[in-house]
Design an enzyme around this catalytic site. Structure first.
Site, PDB file in Angstrom:
ATOM      1  N   LYS A  13       0.619  -1.313   0.059  1.00 58.72           N
ATOM      2  CA  LYS A  13       0.111   0.344   0.442  1.00 58.72           C
ATOM      3  C   LYS A  13       0.968   1.294   0.115  1.00 58.72           C
ATOM      4  O   LYS A  13       0.428   1.995  -0.868  1.00 58.72           O
ATOM      5  CB  LYS A  13      -1.179   0.157   1.259  1.00 58.72           C
ATOM      6  CG  LYS A  13      -1.945  -1.259   1.263  1.00 58.72           C
ATOM      7  CD  LYS A  13      -2.947  -0.670   2.289  1.00 58.72           C
ATOM      8  CE  LYS A  13      -2.275  -0.692   3.383  1.00 58.72           C
ATOM      9  NZ  LYS A  13      -1.681  -2.570   4.114  1.00 58.72           N
ATOM     10  N   ARG A  88     -10.371   1.482   8.411  1.00 58.92           N
ATOM     11  CA  ARG A  88     -10.255   0.187   8.223  1.00 58.92           C
ATOM     12  C   ARG A  88     -11.267  -0.797   8.895  1.00 58.92           C
ATOM     13  O   ARG A  88     -11.062  -1.603   9.656  1.00 58.92           O
ATOM     14  CB  ARG A  88      -8.702   0.498   9.551  1.00 58.92           C
ATOM     15  CG  ARG A  88      -7.740   0.337   8.370  1.00 58.92           C
ATOM     16  CD  ARG A  88      -6.435  -0.449   9.787  1.00 58.92           C
ATOM     17  NE  ARG A  88      -5.185   0.638   8.895  1.00 58.92           N
ATOM     18  CZ  ARG A  88      -3.487  -0.777   8.988  1.00 58.92           C
ATOM     19  NH1 ARG A  88      -3.799  -1.008   9.350  1.00 58.92           N
ATOM     20  NH2 ARG A  88      -2.733   0.571   8.486  1.00 58.92           N
ATOM     21  N   ARG A 127      10.815  -7.059   5.022  1.00 53.39           N
ATOM     22  CA  ARG A 127      11.276  -6.213   6.041  1.00 53.39           C
ATOM     23  C   ARG A 127      11.401  -5.721   6.972  1.00 53.39           C
ATOM     24  O   ARG A 127      12.539  -5.037   7.402  1.00 53.39           O
ATOM     25  CB  ARG A 127       9.651  -5.688   5.182  1.00 53.39           C
ATOM     26  CG  ARG A 127       9.733  -4.348   5.766  1.00 53.39           C
ATOM     27  CD  ARG A 127       8.073  -3.200   4.910  1.00 53.39           C
ATOM     28  NE  ARG A 127       7.228  -3.600   6.683  1.00 53.39           N
ATOM     29  CZ  ARG A 127       5.862  -3.663   6.323  1.00 53.39           C
ATOM     30  NH1 ARG A 127       5.417  -2.436   5.007  1.00 53.39           N
ATOM     31  NH2 ARG A 127       5.231  -3.516   7.265  1.00 53.39           N
ATOM     32  N   ARG A 133      12.823  -3.369  12.304  1.00 54.79           N
ATOM     33  CA  ARG A 133      11.126  -2.852  12.688  1.00 54.79           C
ATOM     34  C   ARG A 133      10.744  -3.814  13.889  1.00 54.79           C
ATOM     35  O   ARG A 133      10.795  -5.107  13.217  1.00 54.79           O
ATOM     36  CB  ARG A 133       9.778  -2.933  11.483  1.00 54.79           C
ATOM     37  CG  ARG A 133      10.087  -1.544  10.333  1.00 54.79           C
ATOM     38  CD  ARG A 133       8.968  -2.193   9.568  1.00 54.79           C
ATOM     39  NE  ARG A 133       9.027  -0.983   9.014  1.00 54.79           N
ATOM     40  CZ  ARG A 133       7.320  -0.597   8.317  1.00 54.79           C
ATOM     41  NH1 ARG A 133       6.383  -0.772   8.632  1.00 54.79           N
ATOM     42  NH2 ARG A 133       7.462   0.217   7.280  1.00 54.79           N
ATOM     43  N   ARG A 144      -1.904  -9.177  13.285  1.00 55.82           N
ATOM     44  CA  ARG A 144      -2.086  -8.329  12.051  1.00 55.82           C
ATOM     45  C   ARG A 144      -2.971  -8.664  11.032  1.00 55.82           C
ATOM     46  O   ARG A 144      -3.805  -8.320  10.891  1.00 55.82           O
ATOM     47  CB  ARG A 144      -0.890  -7.312  11.669  1.00 55.82           C
ATOM     48  CG  ARG A 144      -0.140  -6.302  12.431  1.00 55.82           C
ATOM     49  CD  ARG A 144       0.965  -5.982  12.103  1.00 55.82           C
ATOM     50  NE  ARG A 144       0.858  -5.452  11.538  1.00 55.82           N
ATOM     51  CZ  ARG A 144       2.185  -5.150  10.442  1.00 55.82           C
ATOM     52  NH1 ARG A 144       3.169  -5.144  11.306  1.00 55.82           N
ATOM     53  NH2 ARG A 144       2.184  -4.036   9.506  1.00 55.82           N
TER      54      ARG A 144
END
Length: 191
Positions: A13, A88, A127, A133, A144
């Site tokens: 996204k 969301r 990622r 992260r 998630r």
């Protein structure tokens, strides 16, 4: 042009939102970027948001809606916008619908990037390794995905029923997905 871009975590996204916003000359508004800015600056909002994100949860509707409404009121959004990461939940969908109606506006398209769940888990793990992260470990990623499936995926049905949904296969190179997305959005908004 008023657009939304949706997709599960890791669907691309953020990457595609920037290109889509540039194509139509509108600001890309990422609630995630707004939240990360607050986290980095350790604002009261940032501290609260960090606790929720670290647990794999979403930020409450009322907080997110207030932030989005304030951002949409800024002058650069007068001719359009691209929302990334909002709405969301159905509560947020209804909020956005009311907000746009009150301002004499409507959405032009809702882009949904479609990617198989296991491919998304692998993307997010890569990622996390590359970007360091801390919020992207496998358990948090899978949580998630569950939250996305339970809360966000039903929004696609709402937008499909309004004739706004543009589904884009999100697999392939960034450029392949981008060209596929541009073609589908152009065709949809030309109707």
């Amino acid at each position: 042009m008023r657009l939304l871009i949706m997709g599960a975590p890791g669907a691309g996204k953020g990457t595609q939102a920037t290109a889509l916003a540039a194509r139509y000359g509108v600001p890309a508004i990422s609630t995630g970027d707004i939240f990360r800015h607050n986290i980095r600056n350790a604002t009261p909002l940032g501290i609260k948001v960090k606790e929720l994100i670290d647990a794999g949860e979403y930020v409450p509707d009322d907080v997110t809606e207030e932030i989005v409404a304030a951002r949409l009121a800024e002058p650069d959004c007068a001719q359009g916008f691209l929302l990334d990461g909002f709405p969301r939940t159905m509560h947020q969908v209804h909020f956005l619908d009311r907000h746009l109606t009150e301002h004499g506006q409507a959405l032009d398209a809702v882009v949904s990037l479609m990617v198989q769940p296991e491919a998304l888990v692998q993307r997010l793990l890569q990622r996390a390794e590359l970007e360091g992260r801390a919020d992207d470990n496998e358990d948090t990623i899978r949580r998630r995905m569950e939250v996305y499936a339970g809360q966000t995926a039903p929004l696609l049905f709402h937008y499909e029923s309004k004739g706004l949904l543009v589904e884009v296969d999100g697999t392939g190179s960034v450029e392949e997905v981008r060209q596929r997305m541009f073609g589908l959005v152009d065709a949809h908004t030309a109707r």
